[in-house]
Design a protein around this motif. Structure first.
Motif, PDB file in Angstrom:
ATOM      1  N   PRO A 109      -1.766  13.988  15.203  1.00 61.54           N
ATOM      2  CA  PRO A 109      -1.599  15.009  14.150  1.00 61.54           C
ATOM      3  C   PRO A 109      -2.003  14.521  12.761  1.00 61.54           C
ATOM      4  CG  PRO A 109       0.551  14.220  14.884  1.00 61.54           C
ATOM      5  CD  PRO A 109      -0.463  13.634  15.811  1.00 61.54           C
ATOM      6  N   VAL A 110      -1.890  13.210  12.524  1.00 60.25           N
ATOM      7  CA  VAL A 110      -2.295  12.688  11.206  1.00 60.25           C
ATOM      8  C   VAL A 110      -3.793  12.895  11.004  1.00 60.25           C
ATOM      9  CG1 VAL A 110      -2.545  10.586   9.823  1.00 60.25           C
ATOM     10  CG2 VAL A 110      -0.427  10.998  11.059  1.00 60.25           C
ATOM     11  N   LEU A 111      -4.559  12.652  12.061  1.00 59.77           N
ATOM     12  CA  LEU A 111      -6.014  12.798  11.949  1.00 59.77           C
ATOM     13  C   LEU A 111      -6.479  14.198  12.360  1.00 59.77           C
ATOM     14  CD1 LEU A 111      -7.158   9.334  13.325  1.00 59.77           C
ATOM     15  CD2 LEU A 111      -6.907  10.037  10.968  1.00 59.77           C
ATOM     16  N   LYS A 112      -5.521  15.033  12.716  1.00 57.71           N
ATOM     17  CA  LYS A 112      -5.814  16.409  13.131  1.00 57.71           C
ATOM     18  C   LYS A 112      -6.773  16.428  14.324  1.00 57.71           C
ATOM     19  CE  LYS A 112      -5.768  20.750  10.681  1.00 57.71           C
ATOM     20  NZ  LYS A 112      -6.201  21.499   9.511  1.00 57.71           N
ATOM     21  N   VAL A 113      -6.496  15.608  15.301  1.00 59.04           N
ATOM     22  CA  VAL A 113      -7.287  15.600  16.545  1.00 59.04           C
ATOM     23  C   VAL A 113      -6.312  15.680  17.713  1.00 59.04           C
ATOM     24  CG1 VAL A 113      -9.199  14.232  15.608  1.00 59.04           C
ATOM     25  CG2 VAL A 113      -7.279  13.065  16.655  1.00 59.04           C
ATOM     26  N   THR A 114      -6.841  15.844  18.909  1.00 56.28           N
ATOM     27  CA  THR A 114      -5.953  15.886  20.076  1.00 56.28           C
ATOM     28  C   THR A 114      -5.538  14.464  20.442  1.00 56.28           C
ATOM     29  OG1 THR A 114      -7.793  15.693  21.600  1.00 56.28           O
ATOM     30  CG2 THR A 114      -7.135  17.915  20.985  1.00 56.28           C
TER      31      THR A 114
END
Lengths: 225, 206
Positions: free
Chosen positions: A192-197
């Motif tokens: 979630p920090v990098l907004k990826v799965t």
């Protein structure tokens, strides 16, 4: 002996012998320090109080997170001045967007995302400004990063090589390696920090470690046996 | 030459050395490393590289101490204090007002879309009457009004063998069910209909 997997670390347990990557700095006003140290006060409660019109709760939030934010930015950007600018900008942006905070979600994930986005942007700007500079052309100049404290020379040299390898990695791989291997966040926290799965975060970690090892061996003159 | 087991292990090594595999996945890797010297060397190499990166966490940086962090805290608060908290709470209320407006706009848009859908269903092409256009724009003649139906996409269905259109038998070249250009030409040839230009010139002056 074959390698043993490293123990998992949560971000709040990260402590290193040389210095603290987290913790509340000394020298703050007593009211702010008291709020920052109060474990019964959650981050969300501090946000609520800030939105209610108080300033000290926000100063306490800054105190709680500024070290972690600074060190994450430093390990991504690689320079103290840039890391300090990124941290300050991240807190100012945080304050301006506090009204958008979703209380159902984790505060530190949201804040780390702001820090990481700014740090990656800063790193890209630095790289594009540095492209074609004399340091890059010569390539063999010693690392200019200043190191404080009693650090053995060989360790400083090794750290210089690590920085050199990190500089060769793409920002997205570097970000995952910094968060996982230096700051001890799990892939579930990194995603979630990098907004990826979660799967993407794991793949980037996998690929990032592989590339780091390849560059590392090349820098040390071929694969180690 | 590496075996499939070696390839599977090598593919998992970057996550294995960091402790990022669950126990069930890590166990076969561990068993393989016990038996395979080459993969063990690869794992050691990966672990050394990762370990060197982890040691960076302990590296202090120049001019970074509690004094710097306290100064940073003050600098951040100075910047933040420029933005009044009242402004922040106003931003909150503005945002909730904007959300309310967005919701109303969304409902109106949905209602409009629903209404359009209903209207288009009621006046779909299938239910529309065939359009008709006048044969000419000139003054009316004495004969019957000639109307050329619009040869649009809608063709009236007729029973098999029903080859009469408006009392005239349909010719093989006629458009089915419509008075096509050929039919109109045949009517003109028969003198039953005057073309618009000729009719306009041949009309007796009144």
């Amino acid at each position: 002996m074959f390698p043993q997997p490293a123990p998992r670390q949560s971000p709040k347990q990260t402590q290193t012998p040389g210095h603290e990557l987290s913790g509340i700095p000394a020298g703050l006003p007593s009211a702010v320090a008291q709020l920052a140290h109060d474990v019964t006060l959650s981050d969300a409660e501090l946000v609520r109080r800030t939105l209610a019109g108080q300033h000290d709760p926000f100063a306490a939030l800054v105190a709680r997170y500024q070290k972690r934010a600074f060190w994450i930015a430093y390990h991504v950007v690689g320079r103290v001045e840039d890391a300090r600018d990124v941290t300050q900008e991240a807190f100012v942006r945080l304050f301006r967007s506090l009204a958008k905070y979703d209380f159902a979600r984790s505060f530190y994930t949201w804040f780390y995302r702001i820090v990481m986005n700014l740090a990656i942007d800063s790193l890209r700007k630095i790289r594009s400004a540095r492209a074609g500079s004399i340091e890059d052309i010569l390539g063999g100049l010693p690392d200019s990063r200043a190191v404080a404290g009693d650090v053995p020379l060989e360790r400083t040299e090794e750290n210089g090589q690590v920085w050199a390898v990190l500089d060769k990695l793409d920002a997205k791989f570097r970000a995952v390696l910094v968060l996982r291997d230096i700051h001890g966040l799990s892939c579930r926290e990194i995603a979630p920090v990098l907004k990826v799965t979660h799967a993407t975060a794991r793949w980037r970690l996998h690929r990032g470690r592989q590339m780091f090892k390849e560059h590392w061996e090349r820098l040390q003159g071929g694969p180690e046996q | 030459m590496s075996s499939p087991a070696c390839e599977r292990t090598l593919a998992m090594l970057p996550l294995f050395v960091g402790g990022d595999l669950d126990a069930a996945t890590a166990e076969p890797v561990r068993q393989h490393l016990l038996a395979c010297l080459r993969c063990r060397g690869e794992a050691s190499s990966l672990q050394r590289a990762t370990g060197s990166m982890r040691r960076l966490a302990a590296e202090p940086a120049a001019d970074v101490d509690d004094g710097m962090f306290a100064a940073m805290n003050r600098a951040i608060m100075d910047q933040v204090l420029v933005t009044d908290v009242a402004e922040l709470t106003a931003a909150t209320s503005t945002m909730s007002g904007r959300r309310w407006l967005e919701s109303v706009a969304a409902v109106l848009l949905l209602a409009f879309g629903f209404w359009c859908g209903q209207a288009s269903w009621q006046s779909s092409v299938l239910q529309r009457a065939p359009m008709a256009t006048p044969a000419n724009d000139g003054p009316a003649n004495d004969g019957p009004a000639i109307v050329v139906p619009y040869a649009g996409p809608r063709v009236p269905q007729r029973l098999l063998g029903d080859d009469v259109q408006d009392g005239y038998p349909l010719q093989p070249g006629d458009a089915a069910g419509l008075m096509g250009r050929e039919r109109l030409r045949s009517l003109v040839d028969e003198g039953m209909v005057l073309p618009a230009r000729r009719r306009a010139t041949s009309q007796p002056p009144r």
